[in-house]
Design an enzyme around this catalytic site. Sequence first.
Site, PDB file in Angstrom:
ATOM      1  CG  ASN A 152     -46.303  -0.039 -19.507  1.00 37.51           C
ATOM      2  OD1 ASN A 152     -45.451  -0.636 -18.851  1.00 37.51           O
ATOM      3  ND2 ASN A 152     -46.275   0.008 -20.832  1.00 37.51           N
ATOM      4  CG  ASP A 184     -48.484  -1.106 -29.877  1.00 33.53           C
ATOM      5  OD1 ASP A 184     -48.765  -1.034 -28.669  1.00 33.53           O
ATOM      6  OD2 ASP A 184     -47.995  -0.150 -30.533  1.00 33.53           O
ATOM      7  CB  SER A 234     -48.514   6.577 -23.830  1.00 32.45           C
ATOM      8  OG  SER A 234     -48.721   5.359 -24.513  1.00 32.45           O
ATOM      9  N   GLY A 242     -44.455   4.447 -17.945  1.00 35.58           N
ATOM     10  CA  GLY A 242     -44.538   4.820 -19.351  1.00 35.58           C
ATOM     11  C   GLY A 242     -45.919   4.698 -19.939  1.00 35.58           C
ATOM     12  CG  HIS A 266     -53.260  -0.836 -22.843  1.00 34.46           C
ATOM     13  ND1 HIS A 266     -53.551   0.396 -22.275  1.00 34.46           N
ATOM     14  CD2 HIS A 266     -51.953  -0.785 -23.165  1.00 34.46           C
ATOM     15  CE1 HIS A 266     -52.461   1.141 -22.276  1.00 34.46           C
ATOM     16  NE2 HIS A 266     -51.470   0.439 -22.797  1.00 34.46           N
ATOM     17  CG  HIS A 312     -48.217  -3.524 -23.750  1.00 31.87           C
ATOM     18  ND1 HIS A 312     -47.914  -2.721 -24.835  1.00 31.87           N
ATOM     19  CD2 HIS A 312     -48.602  -2.681 -22.765  1.00 31.87           C
ATOM     20  CE1 HIS A 312     -48.104  -1.447 -24.504  1.00 31.87           C
ATOM     21  NE2 HIS A 312     -48.521  -1.398 -23.258  1.00 31.87           N
TER      22      HIS A 312
HETATM   23  P1  5GP Z   1     -48.911   2.282 -22.900  1.00 33.68           P
HETATM   24  O1  5GP Z   1     -47.670   3.089 -23.151  1.00 33.68           O
HETATM   25  O2  5GP Z   1     -50.066   3.150 -22.451  1.00 33.68           O
HETATM   26  O3  5GP Z   1     -48.683   1.097 -21.991  1.00 33.68           O
HETATM   27  O4  5GP Z   1     -49.282   1.620 -24.287  1.00 33.68           O
HETATM   28  C1  5GP Z   1     -50.028   2.269 -25.262  1.00 33.68           C
HETATM   29  C2  5GP Z   1     -49.756   1.541 -26.538  1.00 33.68           C
HETATM   30  O5  5GP Z   1     -50.749   1.916 -27.469  1.00 33.68           O
HETATM   31  C3  5GP Z   1     -48.407   1.869 -27.173  1.00 33.68           C
HETATM   32  O6  5GP Z   1     -47.639   0.693 -27.324  1.00 33.68           O
HETATM   33  C4  5GP Z   1     -48.773   2.510 -28.504  1.00 33.68           C
HETATM   34  O7  5GP Z   1     -47.896   2.165 -29.536  1.00 33.68           O
HETATM   35  C5  5GP Z   1     -50.172   1.969 -28.732  1.00 33.68           C
HETATM   36  N1  5GP Z   1     -51.010   2.834 -29.535  1.00 33.68           N
HETATM   37  C6  5GP Z   1     -51.191   4.181 -29.376  1.00 33.68           C
HETATM   38  N2  5GP Z   1     -52.041   4.651 -30.298  1.00 33.68           N
HETATM   39  C7  5GP Z   1     -52.404   3.587 -31.063  1.00 33.68           C
HETATM   40  C8  5GP Z   1     -53.273   3.455 -32.182  1.00 33.68           C
HETATM   41  O8  5GP Z   1     -53.882   4.416 -32.671  1.00 33.68           O
HETATM   42  N3  5GP Z   1     -53.407   2.220 -32.726  1.00 33.68           N
HETATM   43  C9  5GP Z   1     -52.753   1.122 -32.197  1.00 33.68           C
HETATM   44  N4  5GP Z   1     -52.967  -0.055 -32.807  1.00 33.68           N
HETATM   45  N5  5GP Z   1     -51.931   1.214 -31.130  1.00 33.68           N
HETATM   46  C10 5GP Z   1     -51.758   2.435 -30.580  1.00 33.68           C
END
Ligand code: 5GP
Length: 111
Positions: free
Chosen positions: A84, A28, A92, A90, A97, A99
Amino acid sequence: MTIFEKIIARQTPAKIIWEDDDAIAFHDVNPQAPVHVLIVPKRVVPRLTEATDSDSALLGKLLLVARDIAKKLDLSSGYRVVINSGPDAGESVPHLHVHLLGKRALAWPPG
Ligand code: 5GP
């Protein structure tokens, strides 16, 4: 394209640690723990809410990949696996995916 599709297509750089025909895993960019890896299916399912029964093998695979990466990264004292789904969680990036978080004690309940 989602940012994860761009990583899969090598249009956006990422620290990729594992990949096969179905999924990819990379660190991440904004880690919330010393180890914070994302395990992402190559086929876009926007979020768990949109997954169907036909996605069961893929969903199971993501968890087993998390297990294998946890072993590879020596998360022997424990780790957390998080999905998520939707705004209250949360989410985004609208590309399902998993984590994988580890190498520190994680509080419960989550924020
Ligand atoms: P969400 O909030 O949707 O569960 O998780 C999205 C995750 O993607 C976040 O932890 C964020 O830091 C990660 N993320 C967003 N853009 C990028 C990127 O360009 N590269 C990487 N490696 N992670 C990303």
